[in-house]
Design a protein around this motif. Structure first.
Motif, mmCIF file in Angstrom:
data_model
loop_
_atom_site.group_PDB
_atom_site.id
_atom_site.type_symbol
_atom_site.label_atom_id
_atom_site.label_comp_id
_atom_site.label_asym_id
_atom_site.label_seq_id
_atom_site.Cartn_x
_atom_site.Cartn_y
_atom_site.Cartn_z
ATOM 1 N N PHE A 3 46.938 30.609 32.015
ATOM 2 C CA PHE A 3 45.707 31.388 31.924
ATOM 3 C C PHE A 3 45.338 31.480 30.454
ATOM 4 N N ARG A 4 44.474 30.580 29.997
ATOM 5 C CA ARG A 4 44.165 30.466 28.577
ATOM 6 C C ARG A 4 43.019 31.345 28.109
ATOM 7 N N TYR A 5 42.200 31.814 29.012
ATOM 8 C CA TYR A 5 41.019 32.580 28.638
ATOM 9 C C TYR A 5 41.153 34.014 29.129
ATOM 10 N N SER A 6 40.422 34.910 28.504
ATOM 11 C CA SER A 6 40.486 36.309 28.927
ATOM 12 C C SER A 6 39.117 36.951 28.777
ATOM 13 N N HIS A 7 38.992 38.059 29.449
ATOM 14 C CA HIS A 7 37.773 38.855 29.333
ATOM 15 C C HIS A 7 38.172 40.320 29.464
ATOM 16 N N THR A 8 37.723 41.132 28.528
ATOM 17 C CA THR A 8 37.985 42.566 28.548
ATOM 18 C C THR A 8 36.672 43.277 28.826
ATOM 19 N N PHE A 9 36.711 44.186 29.777
ATOM 20 C CA PHE A 9 35.508 44.910 30.149
ATOM 21 C C PHE A 9 35.852 46.371 30.380
ATOM 22 N N PRO A 10 34.868 47.256 30.265
ATOM 23 C CA PRO A 10 35.128 48.685 30.450
ATOM 24 C C PRO A 10 35.411 49.002 31.917
ATOM 25 N N LEU A 11 36.437 49.797 32.124
ATOM 26 C CA LEU A 11 36.797 50.256 33.463
ATOM 27 C C LEU A 11 37.543 51.562 33.304
ATOM 28 N N ARG A 12 37.034 52.602 33.905
ATOM 29 C CA ARG A 12 37.624 53.930 33.760
ATOM 30 C C ARG A 12 38.204 54.407 35.072
ATOM 31 N N LYS A 16 43.132 51.154 38.396
ATOM 32 C CA LYS A 16 42.291 50.056 37.935
ATOM 33 C C LYS A 16 42.673 48.731 38.577
ATOM 34 N N LEU A 17 43.958 48.434 38.622
ATOM 35 C CA LEU A 17 44.401 47.142 39.143
ATOM 36 C C LEU A 17 44.092 46.968 40.628
ATOM 37 N N PRO A 18 44.419 47.931 41.487
ATOM 38 C CA PRO A 18 44.067 47.756 42.901
ATOM 39 C C PRO A 18 42.554 47.672 43.139
ATOM 40 N N ARG A 19 41.785 48.459 42.393
ATOM 41 C CA ARG A 19 40.330 48.412 42.551
ATOM 42 C C ARG A 19 39.785 47.058 42.149
ATOM 43 N N PHE A 20 40.291 46.513 41.024
ATOM 44 C CA PHE A 20 39.816 45.203 40.577
ATOM 45 C C PHE A 20 40.253 44.114 41.555
ATOM 46 N N LYS A 21 41.490 44.163 42.024
ATOM 47 C CA LYS A 21 41.969 43.147 42.968
ATOM 48 C C LYS A 21 41.126 43.123 44.237
ATOM 49 N N LEU A 22 40.803 44.271 44.760
ATOM 50 C CA LEU A 22 39.983 44.353 45.969
ATOM 51 C C LEU A 22 38.591 43.787 45.707
ATOM 52 N N ALA A 25 38.754 39.932 45.242
ATOM 53 C CA ALA A 25 38.978 39.216 46.501
ATOM 54 C C ALA A 25 37.669 39.048 47.274
ATOM 55 N N GLU A 26 36.777 40.023 47.179
ATOM 56 C CA GLU A 26 35.493 39.946 47.870
ATOM 57 C C GLU A 26 34.442 39.170 47.067
ATOM 58 N N ALA A 27 34.380 39.398 45.769
ATOM 59 C CA ALA A 27 33.320 38.826 44.943
ATOM 60 C C ALA A 27 33.648 37.432 44.408
ATOM 61 N N LEU A 28 34.913 37.183 44.105
ATOM 62 C CA LEU A 28 35.324 35.912 43.493
ATOM 63 C C LEU A 28 36.591 35.357 44.161
ATOM 64 N N PRO A 29 36.522 35.012 45.430
ATOM 65 C CA PRO A 29 37.746 34.589 46.122
ATOM 66 C C PRO A 29 38.345 33.279 45.602
ATOM 67 N N ASP A 30 37.549 32.423 44.967
ATOM 68 C CA ASP A 30 38.049 31.132 44.499
ATOM 69 C C ASP A 30 38.462 31.130 43.030
ATOM 70 N N VAL A 31 38.426 32.266 42.358
ATOM 71 C CA VAL A 31 38.803 32.358 40.944
ATOM 72 C C VAL A 31 40.225 32.904 40.829
ATOM 73 N N GLY A 65 26.479 44.591 36.893
ATOM 74 C CA GLY A 65 26.014 45.379 38.028
ATOM 75 C C GLY A 65 27.087 45.694 39.056
ATOM 76 N N ALA A 66 28.328 45.286 38.800
ATOM 77 C CA ALA A 66 29.424 45.568 39.752
ATOM 78 C C ALA A 66 29.766 47.042 39.712
ATOM 79 N N ASP A 67 30.124 47.566 40.865
ATOM 80 C CA ASP A 67 30.484 48.975 40.961
ATOM 81 C C ASP A 67 31.812 49.090 41.715
ATOM 82 N N PHE A 68 32.874 49.291 40.950
ATOM 83 C CA PHE A 68 34.193 49.484 41.577
ATOM 84 C C PHE A 68 35.006 50.478 40.814
#
Length: 68
Positions: A3-12, A16-22, A25-31, A65-68
């Protein structure tokens, strides 16, 4: 698997990890992505590691525009 690339974004808030995983899985299943083993609840950001630039761009586009 490298995994050579990364992206950091605000999440409060907790879980956090279970919310992002869920959401991913719905928004980007092939990534494929890699998450840290844990994130402190007081942290206000999440860093996701990604395999390719195309996957990173797809993640960034879906995060707008994602809301999780």
């Amino acid at each position: 698997m490298s995994f050579r690339y990364s992206h950091t974004f605000p999440l409060r808030g907790p879980n956090k990890l279970p919310r992002f995983k869920l959401w991913a899985a719905e928004a980007l299943p092939d990534v494929a992505f890699s998450l840290p083993p844990q994130v402190p609840s007081k942290s206000t950001a999440l860093t996701v590691r990604i395999k390719s630039v195309e996957d990173r761009n797809a993640l960034i586009a879906k995060l707008e525009g994602a809301d999780f």
